[in-house]
Design a protein around this motif. Structure first.
Motif, PDB file in Angstrom:
ATOM      1  N   SER A  47      37.034  -0.121 -13.731  1.00  0.00           N
ATOM      2  CA  SER A  47      35.745  -0.791 -13.954  1.00  0.00           C
ATOM      3  C   SER A  47      34.563   0.048 -13.504  1.00  0.00           C
ATOM      4  CB  SER A  47      35.720  -2.135 -13.221  1.00  0.00           C
ATOM      5  OG  SER A  47      35.787  -1.933 -11.817  1.00  0.00           O
ATOM      6  N   MET A  48      34.794   1.106 -12.733  1.00  0.00           N
ATOM      7  CA  MET A  48      33.681   1.905 -12.225  1.00  0.00           C
ATOM      8  C   MET A  48      33.085   2.823 -13.283  1.00  0.00           C
ATOM      9  SD  MET A  48      35.014   2.871  -8.369  1.00  0.00           S
ATOM     10  CE  MET A  48      33.505   3.739  -7.929  1.00  0.00           C
ATOM     11  N   THR A  49      33.710   2.926 -14.421  1.00  0.00           N
ATOM     12  CA  THR A  49      33.206   3.790 -15.487  1.00  0.00           C
ATOM     13  C   THR A  49      31.798   3.359 -15.903  1.00  0.00           C
ATOM     14  OG1 THR A  49      35.451   4.103 -16.301  1.00  0.00           O
ATOM     15  CG2 THR A  49      33.648   4.661 -17.811  1.00  0.00           C
ATOM     16  N   ASN A  50      30.899   4.342 -15.985  1.00  0.00           N
ATOM     17  CA  ASN A  50      29.526   4.133 -16.449  1.00  0.00           C
ATOM     18  C   ASN A  50      28.685   3.257 -15.527  1.00  0.00           C
ATOM     19  OD1 ASN A  50      29.957   5.710 -18.782  1.00  0.00           O
ATOM     20  ND2 ASN A  50      30.900   3.946 -19.809  1.00  0.00           N
ATOM     21  N   TRP A  51      29.009   3.235 -14.265  1.00  0.00           N
ATOM     22  CA  TRP A  51      28.116   2.578 -13.305  1.00  0.00           C
ATOM     23  C   TRP A  51      26.834   3.389 -13.178  1.00  0.00           C
ATOM     24  CZ3 TRP A  51      31.104   0.650  -8.353  1.00  0.00           C
ATOM     25  CH2 TRP A  51      31.942  -0.418  -8.714  1.00  0.00           C
ATOM     26  N   LYS A  52      25.713   2.684 -12.980  1.00  0.00           N
ATOM     27  CA  LYS A  52      24.435   3.399 -12.880  1.00  0.00           C
ATOM     28  C   LYS A  52      23.422   2.564 -12.100  1.00  0.00           C
ATOM     29  CE  LYS A  52      20.822   5.513 -15.755  1.00  0.00           C
ATOM     30  NZ  LYS A  52      20.346   5.738 -17.150  1.00  0.00           N
ATOM     31  N   VAL A  53      22.709   3.235 -11.204  1.00  0.00           N
ATOM     32  CA  VAL A  53      21.630   2.605 -10.444  1.00  0.00           C
ATOM     33  C   VAL A  53      20.412   3.522 -10.494  1.00  0.00           C
ATOM     34  CG1 VAL A  53      20.910   1.594  -8.248  1.00  0.00           C
ATOM     35  CG2 VAL A  53      23.352   1.639  -8.851  1.00  0.00           C
ATOM     36  N   GLU A  54      19.255   2.937 -10.747  1.00  0.00           N
ATOM     37  CA  GLU A  54      17.998   3.690 -10.747  1.00  0.00           C
ATOM     38  C   GLU A  54      17.147   3.240  -9.569  1.00  0.00           C
ATOM     39  OE1 GLU A  54      16.546   2.612 -14.559  1.00  0.00           O
ATOM     40  OE2 GLU A  54      17.707   4.146 -15.623  1.00  0.00           O
ATOM     41  N   TYR A  55      16.425   4.185  -8.974  1.00  0.00           N
ATOM     42  CA  TYR A  55      15.666   3.909  -7.756  1.00  0.00           C
ATOM     43  C   TYR A  55      14.199   4.295  -7.914  1.00  0.00           C
ATOM     44  CZ  TYR A  55      20.415   4.120  -5.842  1.00  0.00           C
ATOM     45  OH  TYR A  55      21.748   3.929  -5.602  1.00  0.00           O
ATOM     46  N   LYS A  73       9.123   7.169   4.397  1.00  0.00           N
ATOM     47  CA  LYS A  73      10.319   6.968   3.562  1.00  0.00           C
ATOM     48  C   LYS A  73      10.536   5.468   3.426  1.00  0.00           C
ATOM     49  CE  LYS A  73      12.648  11.211   5.168  1.00  0.00           C
ATOM     50  NZ  LYS A  73      12.728  11.958   3.888  1.00  0.00           N
ATOM     51  N   TYR A  74      10.776   5.011   2.188  1.00  0.00           N
ATOM     52  CA  TYR A  74      10.966   3.575   1.965  1.00  0.00           C
ATOM     53  C   TYR A  74      11.573   3.380   0.587  1.00  0.00           C
ATOM     54  CZ  TYR A  74       9.944  -1.443   2.193  1.00  0.00           C
ATOM     55  OH  TYR A  74      10.045  -2.810   2.248  1.00  0.00           O
ATOM     56  N   ARG A 112       0.819  -1.220   0.000  1.00  0.00           N
ATOM     57  CA  ARG A 112       0.000   0.000   0.000  1.00  0.00           C
ATOM     58  C   ARG A 112       0.856   1.276   0.000  1.00  0.00           C
ATOM     59  NH1 ARG A 112      -5.410  -0.447   1.423  1.00  0.00           N
ATOM     60  NH2 ARG A 112      -6.126  -2.558   1.894  1.00  0.00           N
ATOM     61  N   LYS A 113       2.180   1.078   0.093  1.00  0.00           N
ATOM     62  CA  LYS A 113       3.119   2.214   0.128  1.00  0.00           C
ATOM     63  C   LYS A 113       2.817   3.149   1.294  1.00  0.00           C
ATOM     64  CE  LYS A 113       3.894   2.067  -4.879  1.00  0.00           C
ATOM     65  NZ  LYS A 113       3.094   0.862  -5.121  1.00  0.00           N
ATOM     66  N   ASN A 114       2.520   2.557   2.427  1.00  0.00           N
ATOM     67  CA  ASN A 114       2.104   3.318   3.610  1.00  0.00           C
ATOM     68  C   ASN A 114       3.313   3.663   4.491  1.00  0.00           C
ATOM     69  OD1 ASN A 114       0.419   4.563   5.446  1.00  0.00           O
ATOM     70  ND2 ASN A 114      -0.192   2.643   6.443  1.00  0.00           N
ATOM     71  N   SER A 121       7.950  13.700   2.002  1.00  0.00           N
ATOM     72  CA  SER A 121       8.323  15.111   2.047  1.00  0.00           C
ATOM     73  C   SER A 121       8.521  15.678   0.646  1.00  0.00           C
ATOM     74  CB  SER A 121       9.610  15.300   2.859  1.00  0.00           C
ATOM     75  OG  SER A 121      10.715  14.699   2.195  1.00  0.00           O
ATOM     76  N   ILE A 122       8.704  14.794  -0.349  1.00  0.00           N
ATOM     77  CA  ILE A 122       8.875  15.210  -1.743  1.00  0.00           C
ATOM     78  C   ILE A 122       7.575  15.037  -2.523  1.00  0.00           C
ATOM     79  CG2 ILE A 122      10.130  14.762  -3.897  1.00  0.00           C
ATOM     80  CD1 ILE A 122      12.479  13.820  -2.196  1.00  0.00           C
ATOM     81  N   ASN A 123       6.935  13.893  -2.352  1.00  0.00           N
ATOM     82  CA  ASN A 123       5.688  13.615  -3.057  1.00  0.00           C
ATOM     83  C   ASN A 123       4.753  12.899  -2.100  1.00  0.00           C
ATOM     84  OD1 ASN A 123       3.612  12.507  -4.758  1.00  0.00           O
ATOM     85  ND2 ASN A 123       4.977  12.799  -6.510  1.00  0.00           N
ATOM     86  N   ARG A 124       3.642  13.523  -1.766  1.00  0.00           N
ATOM     87  CA  ARG A 124       2.736  12.992  -0.748  1.00  0.00           C
ATOM     88  C   ARG A 124       1.876  11.842  -1.250  1.00  0.00           C
ATOM     89  NH1 ARG A 124       2.313  15.685   3.808  1.00  0.00           N
ATOM     90  NH2 ARG A 124       0.250  14.778   4.212  1.00  0.00           N
ATOM     91  N   THR A 125       1.763  11.676  -2.556  1.00  0.00           N
ATOM     92  CA  THR A 125       0.837  10.673  -3.081  1.00  0.00           C
ATOM     93  C   THR A 125       1.474   9.622  -3.979  1.00  0.00           C
ATOM     94  OG1 THR A 125       0.280  12.113  -4.956  1.00  0.00           O
ATOM     95  CG2 THR A 125      -1.089  12.289  -2.968  1.00  0.00           C
ATOM     96  N   ASP A 126       2.622   9.931  -4.546  1.00  0.00           N
ATOM     97  CA  ASP A 126       3.210   9.013  -5.527  1.00  0.00           C
ATOM     98  C   ASP A 126       4.637   8.670  -5.137  1.00  0.00           C
ATOM     99  OD1 ASP A 126       3.357   7.420  -7.722  1.00  0.00           O
ATOM    100  OD2 ASP A 126       3.184   9.021  -9.209  1.00  0.00           O
ATOM    101  N   THR A 127       5.221   7.724  -5.862  1.00  0.00           N
ATOM    102  CA  THR A 127       6.604   7.351  -5.611  1.00  0.00           C
ATOM    103  C   THR A 127       7.549   8.351  -6.276  1.00  0.00           C
ATOM    104  OG1 THR A 127       6.660   5.888  -7.549  1.00  0.00           O
ATOM    105  CG2 THR A 127       6.021   4.919  -5.444  1.00  0.00           C
ATOM    106  N   VAL A 128       8.816   8.277  -5.882  1.00  0.00           N
ATOM    107  CA  VAL A 128       9.853   9.186  -6.383  1.00  0.00           C
ATOM    108  C   VAL A 128      10.910   8.362  -7.101  1.00  0.00           C
ATOM    109  CG1 VAL A 128      11.636  10.846  -5.716  1.00  0.00           C
ATOM    110  CG2 VAL A 128       9.446  10.804  -4.498  1.00  0.00           C
ATOM    111  N   ARG A 129      11.388   8.848  -8.229  1.00  0.00           N
ATOM    112  CA  ARG A 129      12.433   8.138  -8.975  1.00  0.00           C
ATOM    113  C   ARG A 129      13.724   8.957  -8.957  1.00  0.00           C
ATOM    114  NH1 ARG A 129      10.233   3.837 -11.612  1.00  0.00           N
ATOM    115  NH2 ARG A 129       7.951   3.839 -11.743  1.00  0.00           N
ATOM    116  N   ARG A 130      14.814   8.278  -8.707  1.00  0.00           N
ATOM    117  CA  ARG A 130      16.123   8.916  -8.633  1.00  0.00           C
ATOM    118  C   ARG A 130      17.161   8.036  -9.328  1.00  0.00           C
ATOM    119  NH1 ARG A 130      13.569  12.757  -7.556  1.00  0.00           N
ATOM    120  NH2 ARG A 130      13.821  14.249  -5.840  1.00  0.00           N
TER     121      ARG A 130
END
Length: 501
Positions: free
Chosen positions: A91-99, A27-28, A22-24, A105-114
């Motif tokens: 080997s660290m060149t072009n490392w990438k993680v999406e969240y 922060k998570y 329920r995304k209740n 505190s940023i979005n009261r109703t939806d998820t946040v992407r970073r």
């Protein structure tokens, strides 16, 4: 851990899973998409339960996932997990993680992407704020080996009374449940004015005080871990490396149960790495992720099955089954065929048919595999059988009901079953009628064998199951052969002895 029963209620587990769905949360961290970090490429990890375990072989990627999770948050410097040593870390060149995360505190109703990425010798990330506690393996270093405490290792060491404080009650209560001992008389001493360096003191039952220099490493680490977690605000992120370090298996289980209780009470999210089966016992299958050779898998795997998957054992065949009952049934069928040499056959229980099929497919497709594997699913599984992938199906729909009913249908099986259940042979007819009564009143077939054990004087459920398995295999050899012949075909010729040899 034999006979383990969790002290966490099933209702609590279900409530926490629902809270995530329920995304209740304030922060998570919901999801990681590791596009490229170390050996992991395009791997997605979802945190469907607020306490998650990361398992896998050494170098398999557990700490990489832990570090990727931490890097979502501004309070954690990426170099704590991903330090770059000049030209030696190309080997660290072009490392990438999406969240995908929750931050009200940023979005009261939806998820946040970073996103966090490593470009041009530095990290670029639009991290969000969250309190994080990182508990690394150094927490188990004994006090007498910690440089910051050397000033305390003196007969003249003293501090002002104001620097000596009692252990918080919430910490004392949690530690007592984990270690099974009271720390009500323990103290926490601040060594420097900022409180960054501290020393614990304890007390014997007779009231004799002693310092942390005489603590066990496990005792010290548990107290300090709980102090940090209890001091953390709600919705904090707790990251623990090798949670079982320095702990007895019972204490490991209780520590994980504590994390679940803290997640329920304080809305924390905890992620830990482990090599311990005991640490997995209190968790639901969706809380466990295995990282193997650059791939991640969700579901409850035991550590021995990981060794089979990664080829760390001298085996000739691995068989992955849907659950513990299916694995025990398959082992019994294999034993019924004496011509098979079984010391090289590993049978492992997974937590679900999907996990069993996925792990089997990954193992057989791996170019590094040293032996083949097979998968055995239940009769009611929605997964498809496949000769190409060596996925086979057990007879019947519900395995427990099928074995139970077929044994009761076998007219000449009553005497042998009676003896195997340690009952008087003369009572065979009465026993069979008693078993039929249990079957008539049973609402959940998964409980049939435990109900029989209780009715016959608390016989262990494993002994009851084995009695039924052996009797079924004798009564229905054709059904045994139907599955075992497929498995036999996967064994090297040298593993199949002549029946009359």
């Amino acid at each position: 851990m034999q006979g383990y029963k969790s002290q966490i209620r099933t209702s609590t587990i279900n409530s926490l899973k629902e809270k995530v769905s329920r995304k209740n949360y304030g922060k998570y961290l919901l999801k990681l998409n590791i596009a490229n970090v170390r050996a992991l490429r395009e791997q997605i990890i979802t945190f469907d339960f607020p306490v998650s375990a990361l398992i896998g072989p050494n170098g398999g990627g557990k700490t990489t996932i832990l570090g990727a999770a931490a890097t979502a948050y501004a309070s954690v410097k990426p170099r704590q997990f991903f330090a770059k040593s000049g030209k030696f870390d190309e080997s660290m060149t072009n490392w990438k993680v999406e969240y995908e995360l929750i931050d009200r505190s940023i979005n009261r109703t939806d998820t946040v992407r970073r996103t966090a990425a490593f470009h041009k010798s530095k990290w670029s990330r639009d991290a969000v704020d969250r309190f994080a506690v990182i508990l690394g393996v150094s927490r188990t270093v004994p006090a007498n080996e910690r440089k910051e405490l050397q000033r305390c290792a003196s007969g003249t060491f003293e501090v002002a009374d104001g620097n000596v404080g009692a252990i918080r009650q919430s910490v004392a209560d949690a530690v007592q449940k984990i270690l099974g001992k009271s720390i009500a008389d323990y103290s926490h001493i601040k060594i420097d004015t900022a409180g960054r360096v501290s020393l614990l003191t304890g007390s014997t039952g007779e009231g004799t005080r002693y310092s942390e220099f005489h603590f066990g490493a496990g005792e010290s680490s548990i107290i300090r871990m709980i102090m940090e977690i209890e001091a953390a605000p709600e919705n904090s992120l707790i990251l623990i490396e090798e949670i079982e370090n320095g702990l007895h298996p019972v204490a490991t289980v209780r520590l994980v149960e504590y994390l679940i209780e803290a997640a329920d009470r304080k809305a924390i999210q905890a992620i830990f790495t482990t090599h311990s089966n005991d640490a997995l016992l209190p968790l639901p299958p969706e809380a466990i992720w295995a990282s193997i050779n650059g791939k991640v898998f969700q579901g409850k795997l035991d550590i021995s099955s990981l060794r089979a998957i990664t080829g760390q054992i001298n085996a000739s065949l691995a068989i992955f089954c849907e659950d513990e009952f299916a694995a025990a049934w398959v082992r019994s069928m294999l034993r019924a065929r004496r011509e098979l040499e079984l010391d090289g056959v590993e049978v492992h229980a997974m937590a679900g048919d999907g996990t069993a099929v996925t792990i089997n497919r990954h193992h057989n497709l791996s170019p590094a595999k040293r032996f083949p594997s097979s998968c055995v699913i239940d009769g009611d599984s929605k997964q498809l059988t496949s000769d190409q992938d060596h996925v086979y199906r057990l007879p019947g729909e519900c395995p427990e009901a099928y074995v139970f009913d077929r044994v009761l249908e076998a007219a000449d099986a009553s005497g042998r079953l009676t003896i195997r259940l340690s009952q008087p042979f003369a009572e065979a007819a009465r026993l069979i009628e008693r078993l039929r009564e249990i079957r008539r009143t049973n609402r959940d077939p998964h409980l049939l064998f435990s109900q029989v054990g209780e009715a016959l004087g608390f016989i262990p459920v494993e002994a009851v199951q084995e009695a039924f398995f052996t009797t079924w295999a004798e009564a229905y050899p054709t059904e045994v052969d139907e599955l075992i012949e497929k498995i036999r075909a996967l064994l090297p010729a040298g593993r199949v002895a002549l029946a009359n040899a």
